[in-house]
Design a protein around this motif. Sequence first.
Motif, mmCIF file in Angstrom:
data_model
loop_
_atom_site.group_PDB
_atom_site.id
_atom_site.type_symbol
_atom_site.label_atom_id
_atom_site.label_comp_id
_atom_site.label_asym_id
_atom_site.label_seq_id
_atom_site.Cartn_x
_atom_site.Cartn_y
_atom_site.Cartn_z
ATOM 1 N N ILE A 51 -78.573 101.529 -50.083
ATOM 2 C CA ILE A 51 -77.720 101.229 -51.229
ATOM 3 C C ILE A 51 -78.484 100.420 -52.277
ATOM 4 O O ILE A 51 -78.291 100.594 -53.486
ATOM 5 N N ARG A 52 -79.401 99.586 -51.829
ATOM 6 C CA ARG A 52 -80.160 98.757 -52.773
ATOM 7 C C ARG A 52 -81.149 99.565 -53.607
ATOM 8 O O ARG A 52 -81.666 99.053 -54.598
ATOM 9 N N ILE A 53 -81.424 100.821 -53.240
ATOM 10 C CA ILE A 53 -82.334 101.597 -54.088
ATOM 11 C C ILE A 53 -81.674 101.927 -55.423
ATOM 12 O O ILE A 53 -82.339 102.429 -56.333
ATOM 13 N N LEU A 54 -80.368 101.655 -55.560
ATOM 14 C CA LEU A 54 -79.735 101.794 -56.875
ATOM 15 C C LEU A 54 -80.364 100.866 -57.904
ATOM 16 O O LEU A 54 -80.210 101.069 -59.104
ATOM 17 N N LYS A 97 -80.448 99.800 -42.379
ATOM 18 C CA LYS A 97 -80.870 101.019 -43.083
ATOM 19 C C LYS A 97 -79.904 101.349 -44.220
ATOM 20 O O LYS A 97 -80.331 101.673 -45.342
ATOM 21 N N SER A 98 -78.612 101.239 -43.959
ATOM 22 C CA SER A 98 -77.615 101.556 -44.992
ATOM 23 C C SER A 98 -77.674 100.560 -46.139
ATOM 24 O O SER A 98 -77.576 100.936 -47.307
ATOM 25 N N GLU A 117 -72.259 89.541 -52.878
ATOM 26 C CA GLU A 117 -73.548 90.235 -52.913
ATOM 27 C C GLU A 117 -73.471 91.567 -53.656
ATOM 28 O O GLU A 117 -74.505 92.174 -53.937
ATOM 29 N N LEU A 118 -72.271 92.020 -53.958
ATOM 30 C CA LEU A 118 -72.098 93.360 -54.493
ATOM 31 C C LEU A 118 -72.579 93.463 -55.934
ATOM 32 O O LEU A 118 -72.226 92.649 -56.779
ATOM 33 N N PHE A 176 -70.936 96.617 -45.492
ATOM 34 C CA PHE A 176 -72.361 96.293 -45.522
ATOM 35 C C PHE A 176 -72.684 95.026 -46.306
ATOM 36 O O PHE A 176 -73.714 94.398 -46.072
ATOM 37 N N PHE A 177 -71.833 94.648 -47.262
ATOM 38 C CA PHE A 177 -72.133 93.518 -48.128
ATOM 39 C C PHE A 177 -70.938 92.577 -48.236
ATOM 40 O O PHE A 177 -69.791 93.018 -48.193
#
Length: 212
Positions: free
Chosen positions: A155-158, A150-151, A20-21, A15-16
Amino acid sequence: MKKYRDIHHYYLSNFFKHSELSCDSFWLFYNLEDGIQMENFLPDQKVYSFLWEYADKDILVKIDEWKRAFRRNDIEFLPEAKLHKRDYLSGKRKVYLDCLETNLKTADEKFKGLTAYDTGQRFFQIVTDEDLSFKDIDLSFLELTDTGDKSRALIRILDTDGIQTLILNGYHHRGELLKVCIVKSDKTSLKITEDLPLNIFENTYVSMPFNW
């Protein structure tokens, strides 16, 4: 149970880009008969356990709405536990999303009966601080139609204060239950010293969360 740190970001790189991680992940392999003990890794925190089902066009709407995700999977919950219900449309198909707000010990007990296949397909958890409420979790990513977008948004809601860990579920081809835990890079405090040596993703099934 076997546990590994995914230092090469085998899952997250789906995904990244590496640059970007801002999060890390670790993998837990359970034998179902051994039980699940997530509380041992994430003590004194709250968990939101999401389970969903699709509407069945072949039965009456009234019956279909009564058979929500928890009822269909024979999951009972204590009166003091909080149940949150949401409905969504995926294309023209209705999705019943149920979420149980509990501690991890209760969640481990309640969902231990799900098969590895069901757990991988339709089960997801968010671990938070005790004072975070359900309304504080931004679920707007569920409105996105592209599963990759969506995924990534999930993950960014962390980055939200109070959200500690995302728990994805799946299984290894040997039949072991697999949990992929995604955490903020600066919150990797778990004592997992062994690294995931190879990209074993091809031998596992880990569904994209909320893959409607």
